[in-house]
Design a protein around this motif. Structure first.
Motif, short mmCIF file in Angstrom:
data_model
loop_
_atom_site.label_atom_id
_atom_site.label_comp_id
_atom_site.label_asym_id
_atom_site.label_seq_id
_atom_site.Cartn_x
_atom_site.Cartn_y
_atom_site.Cartn_z
N ASP A 19 0.85 -1.18 0.00
CA ASP A 19 0.00 0.00 0.00
C ASP A 19 0.89 1.24 0.00
N ARG A 21 1.86 4.57 1.33
CA ARG A 21 1.64 5.34 2.53
C ARG A 21 1.71 6.82 2.20
N ASP A 24 4.63 8.49 0.13
CA ASP A 24 5.34 7.56 -0.74
C ASP A 24 5.17 7.97 -2.21
N CYS A 34 9.92 5.18 0.00
CA CYS A 34 9.36 5.73 1.24
C CYS A 34 9.45 7.25 1.21
N GLU A 63 10.42 1.29 8.26
CA GLU A 63 9.86 -0.02 8.61
C GLU A 63 10.79 -0.76 9.58
#
Length: 284
Positions: A19, A21, A24, A34, A63
């Motif tokens: 997905d 974010r 992003d 990212c 992450e």
């Protein structure tokens, strides 16, 4: 072989759809980057045996940090669970569950015991390897049990297994519940530290003294330290002529460092203070 590798990548979720974010974006290759740390969240993996390519998920710095925090939180939850379990099995009276060094009321009489207790906790690994215990001795009510409970709670907070009980409770368990004495002693000796309160208040029958010796001797032979508290004087501990008591005390003093806790009973001091406070109110 390429199909097998694809199936493996799929099974571990490396090719899962990510997905997007907030923040992003996709680079010129269409891979997700990212928006916070600027690190790729996907990369192209070239498969052997045919040169096919597939897009796989990789963790960015954000992450990795999230995973680290989750691991820390899980470790903390497990640690707190272990500490609760240790405290539940410590056999400690509930009134001593909150005994802490930070709440210790020091005075001229107990300052030595306080220092010894703190140093014992700080050097417990050495004390454990040397099978070195303590025996707090002195008059009734001078804080010997509270001092021992402070040691117990400080070590429990460090996830060190401690059992704190009394000789009276031990004798009751062995005599009244029908528990196998060997199994019961094995349970006591499973803890890294055993604390036993009130040596000398047990009944002076041959049965009670024999069981008391068995507890002390089995702990000493297990090569694990134990801490005792007693209202007996140093003279009573070292100059006892009755062989039934002498062999108990001699065994204790082989492995326990003596700490004298002198002074008047804290309970008597507090009662006197309360009486004085009340007198001031009522009599002016």
């Amino acid at each position: 072989m390429a199909d097998m590798i694809k199936e493996y990548i799929k099974s571990v979720g490396a090719d899962q759809e990510l997905d997007m974010r907030p923040g992003d974006y996709r680079n010129e290759q269409g891979l997700i980057v990212c928006g916070k740390c600027g690190i790729l969240r996907q990369k192209i993996l070239k498969l052997p045996f045919g040169g096919e390519e597939t897009i796989v998920h990789c963790t960015c710095l954000c992450e990795q940090e999230d995973m680290r925090k989750m691991a820390e939180q899980e470790k903390k939850r497990e640690e707190m669970f272990r500490i609760r379990e240790l405290k539940n099995t410590s056999l400690m009276d509930s009134k001593y569950a909150d005994a802490k060094f930070c709440n210790y009321e020091q005075d001229a009489d107990n300052s030595k015991a306080f220092k010894v207790a703190q140093n014992y906790v700080a050097n417990f690994d050495k004390m454990f390897s040397d099978n070195q215990g303590l025996i707090f001795h002195g008059p009734v009510g001078t804080g010997k049990t509270y001092t021992a409970a402070c040691i117990a709670n400080a070590l429990l907070d460090k996830e060190t297994s401690v059992i704190m009980t009394s000789f009276v409770k031990i004798l009751q368990e062995i005599q009244n519940t029908g528990v196998d004495e060997g199994v019961y002693l094995q349970k006591l000796n499973s803890a890294r530290l055993l604390i036993i309160d009130d040596l000398g208040v047990e009944r002076n029958t041959d049965y009670a003294l024999e069981k008391t010796y068995n507890v002390v001797d089995s702990r000493a032979r297990s090569k694990k330290p134990f801490i005792l508290t007693t209202n007996l004087t140093w003279e009573e501990l070292t100059k006892e002529q009755d062989l039934r008591y002498k062999r108990i005390f001699d065994r204790i003093l082989e492995v326990c460092y003596p700490v004298h806790v002198p002074g008047k009973s804290h309970r008597i001091k507090k009662a006197a203070q309360r009486m004085n406070d009340t007198r001031k109110i009522l009599e002016g």
